[in-house]
Enzyme design. Structure first.
Site, PDB file in Angstrom:
ATOM      1  N   GLU A 491      -7.776   0.906   5.416  1.00 49.18           N
ATOM      2  CA  GLU A 491      -8.211  -0.366   4.838  1.00 49.18           C
ATOM      3  C   GLU A 491      -9.008  -1.147   5.880  1.00 49.18           C
ATOM      4  OE1 GLU A 491      -4.818  -2.441   3.339  1.00 49.18           O
ATOM      5  OE2 GLU A 491      -4.226  -0.808   1.989  1.00 49.18           O
ATOM      6  N   HIS A 513      -5.180  -4.481  -1.948  1.00 50.22           N
ATOM      7  CA  HIS A 513      -3.929  -4.804  -1.251  1.00 50.22           C
ATOM      8  C   HIS A 513      -3.518  -6.264  -1.502  1.00 50.22           C
ATOM      9  CE1 HIS A 513      -1.344  -3.493   2.409  1.00 50.22           C
ATOM     10  NE2 HIS A 513      -0.653  -4.265   1.605  1.00 50.22           N
ATOM     11  N   GLY A 515      -0.929  -6.983  -3.805  1.00 51.67           N
ATOM     12  CA  GLY A 515       0.344  -6.977  -4.517  1.00 51.67           C
ATOM     13  C   GLY A 515       1.212  -8.177  -4.217  1.00 51.67           C
ATOM     14  N   GLY A 516       1.269  -8.582  -2.967  1.00 51.70           N
ATOM     15  CA  GLY A 516       2.083  -9.733  -2.584  1.00 51.70           C
ATOM     16  C   GLY A 516       1.267 -10.989  -2.366  1.00 51.70           C
TER      17      GLY A 516
END
Length: 630
Positions: A491, A513, A515-516
């Site tokens: 990444e 990235h 998700g959180g």
């Protein structure tokens, strides 16, 4: 050798107290006045003009008193309010005022009527307070001040201090113009700009030393203090656009905090970290052995995320650096995204959306399925896996899970004895494994072959877990009907161009990235991790540390606390206790926890102790780090 006499001259408003007393008096006297806010704003403006020397102090005082319309009876409430608004670092160092009362004076352009009762609580008698006094009319209203008092005049503090004729060094601690002019006039030896409550540019520029709190002033003068090392000297570096709430929390607690929006390369971090005490990162910054070797002052690292594979935990441990993460704070955000993606993939929403964006209407039920009654297979039944289990079951899914550890099922979830069993029955497979290096390429061609035809895959776990080429093949051959991927083997460090073999594949959801990455999760993380950092730095607590023995400690108020980190080899505690016995320390508490590599012992001792003991404890063989906390 005779120790040179020192005199400590304190201002009152915005120094000993966190407020300007006349502003508080205005709040009281104007409570029912419809123009209250306007008048208070005018009073504050006049106050600042006087403090900065833009108008004479006499004019400032006359104009404010006229606007106040205060009565003698208002002073009792004012005193009560001021007692609740003392500066935090003044309150926490009350012992200094008691022990050095004969060296402390208050020189203020405020008024003795409210200053005397406040400073009396700090063992400063009225005869050491130099301030103005009110004049009252027959009905008790404040109508002015004693014009004969030198402090009622412009630069009155200069003449007041000169008239006191003090012997020895004179240090002035205050926040404004009237304080630093005593130094400029040569009647004081040093001026400390006290900025805990307000930082005035003129005062800061003229100061011999800027002191953000009383701890800093006491530290510079090597005087007894509540904490061993002032918080403003503890430097914290936050990288990767960590939520601003973390900056605010740590700054408000007194630390010096720098925040950068990007990650740093190894070389840049090595250069930057030399003077840093606490480092805050997310997933892109890698804390390598080289970085740790350069971090001579580093006490702790906060990972503002779940994973810690970007940090060499063992090397941190060996160097006495405690690491904290946020294992729960973004759990809900990840689970909600997983639920949303399951529904979108099962309904083929993204292909239909793409068709419409391209001008094509394709109303069809083909490849569009409900999630109700379908089997969800969760690989990794930890915090996220369990919460996903509960929400998926609430939507009517039948939940199965596989985990290498013995995990208790929630609701009606059923445990599978093997990954192969789970894959063979699941309509949806969602991966929630940890960042253990053993999980690299954990999910490849063999696992795709074991899946049901037409199943879908969700990976919100780790990028290296899924073999991307095997996933691409499974989609292109229609072995699986779709996938949602949020994490990738490689990444970028910053936003910009990104390439993946999965780009353009049908019914594949690609997210960067995130998700959180919800506002709620980032705020929760920005609350959780700083709390852990502050608990460790301020009191020695290591609860929830990922690489260190966990100790929860009580806060001591009348003791000194030593933190001793050492290699876990036989005989260390005997040597530590031998030092304590040699110097006859009265130990009021001792706490020890160890793991296979390090031992962490905290010793609380009475206030009075031989200072040589600290040097002796640092020299104990196999000591990694030693710190006096307070």
């Amino acid at each position: 050798m005779k120790i040179a006499q020192k005199n400590y001259v304190f201002d009152f408003d915005s120094t000993l107290t966190s407020v300007e007393a006349l502003d508080v008096l205005a709040e009281i006297t104007l409570a029912n006045n419809p123009k209250k806010d306007e008048i208070i704003e005018e009073i504050q403006e006049i106050t600042n003009l006087g403090i900065d020397g833009e108008i004479s102090f006499t004019e400032s005082l006359e104009r404010r008193i006229k606007l106040l319309h205060a009565h003698k009876s208002n002073l009792d409430e004012l005193i009560s309010r001021l007692r609740l608004q003392l500066s935090a670092s003044i309150e926490s160092n009350k012992e200094f005022f008691t022990d050095f009362s004969s060296d402390i004076y208050v020189i203020s352009c405020g008024f003795k009527e409210f200053i005397d009762p406040i400073v009396k609580d700090y063992n400063i008698p009225s005869d050491r307070v130099y301030a103005n006094t009110f004049t009252f009319d027959a009905e008790g209203y404040i109508i002015g001040f004693d014009a004969e008092n030198v402090l009622s005049h412009h630069n009155g503090k200069i003449q007041c201090l000169k008239d006191m004729n003090l012997e020895g060094e004179i240090q002035v601690i205050g926040d404004g113009y009237s304080d630093y002019v005593m130094r400029e006039a040569g009647v004081a030896d040093k001026f400390f700009a006290f900025t805990e409550n307000v930082a005035r540019d003129k005062a800061v520029k003229k100061a011999d030393h800027v002191t953000p709190n009383l701890d800093e002033f006491l530290f510079v003068n090597d005087l007894p203090r509540n904490i061993s090392y002032p918080k403003n000297r503890i430097k914290i570096l936050l990288l990767e656009n960590i939520h601003s709430d973390a900056f605010n929390r740590l700054s408000e607690d007194g630390f010096s905090v720098e925040i950068l929006s990007h990650s740093l390369s190894e070389d840049d971090l090595i250069e930057k970290i030399k003077d840093i005490h606490v480092l805050g990162i997310r997933s892109k910054t890698h804390v390598t052995p080289k970085v740790i070797k350069a971090a001579k002052k580093l006490l702790a690292i906060g990972a503002f995320c779940i994973g810690t594979k970007q940090i060499d935990l063992e090397t941190c441990k060996e160097n006495g650096i405690v690491v904290f993460n946020a294992p729960y704070s973004n759990t809900r955000s990840v689970v909600e995204l997983a639920i949303g993606e399951i529904i979108m993939l099962m309904r083929s929403v993204f292909p239909r959306s793409t068709e419409l964006h391209n001008g094509q209407w394709n109303k069809t039920a083909k490849g569009s399925r409900e999630v109700r009654g379908k089997k969800l297979g969760i690989v990794g039944y930890g915090n996220i896996g369990k919460q996903l289990s509960v929400l998926a079951e609430a939507m009517g899914m039948n939940v199965f899970y596989y985990d290498i550890e013995d995990r208790l099922a929630l609701g009606n979830a059923q445990r599978c004895s093997s990954l192969k069993e789970l894959l063979s029955i699941s309509d949806v497979v969602s991966l929630h494994v940890d960042d253990n290096a053993a999980n690299r390429d954990f999910y490849g061609k063999a696992q795709f072959d074991q899946m049901k035809d037409g199943a879908i895959l969700i990976n919100l776990a780790r990028g290296f877990v899924v073999n991307i080429e095997a996933l691409k093949e499974a989609i292109e051959t229609k072995k699986i009907a779709g996938a949602a991927i949020d994490v990738y083997p490689q990444e970028p460090r910053a936003n910009g161009a990104f390439e993946t073999p999965l780009k353009g594949l049908n019914n594949v959801i690609l997210t960067p990235h995130v998700g959180g990455s919800t506002e709620e999760a980032q705020r929760d993380i920005a609350d959780f991790v700083p709390n852990k950092i502050m608990a460790y730095v301020n009191s020695g607590n290591t609860v929830d540390a990922v690489n260190f023995p966990n100790i929860r400690l009580p806060r001591q108020t009348n003791a000194h606390r030593f933190l001793h980190i050492h290699k876990n080899v036989p005989g260390i505690m005997a040597k530590v206790n031998k030092v304590l016995a040699k110097y006859e320390l009265n130990v009021t508490g001792q706490y020890l926890s160890t793991d296979n590599k390090v031992g962490y012992v905290i010793v609380d001792v009475d206030k009075e102790y031989n200072k040589k003991v600290t040097a002796a404890l640092k020299k104990v063989e196999n000591t990694i780090k030693f710190r006096i906390l307070y």
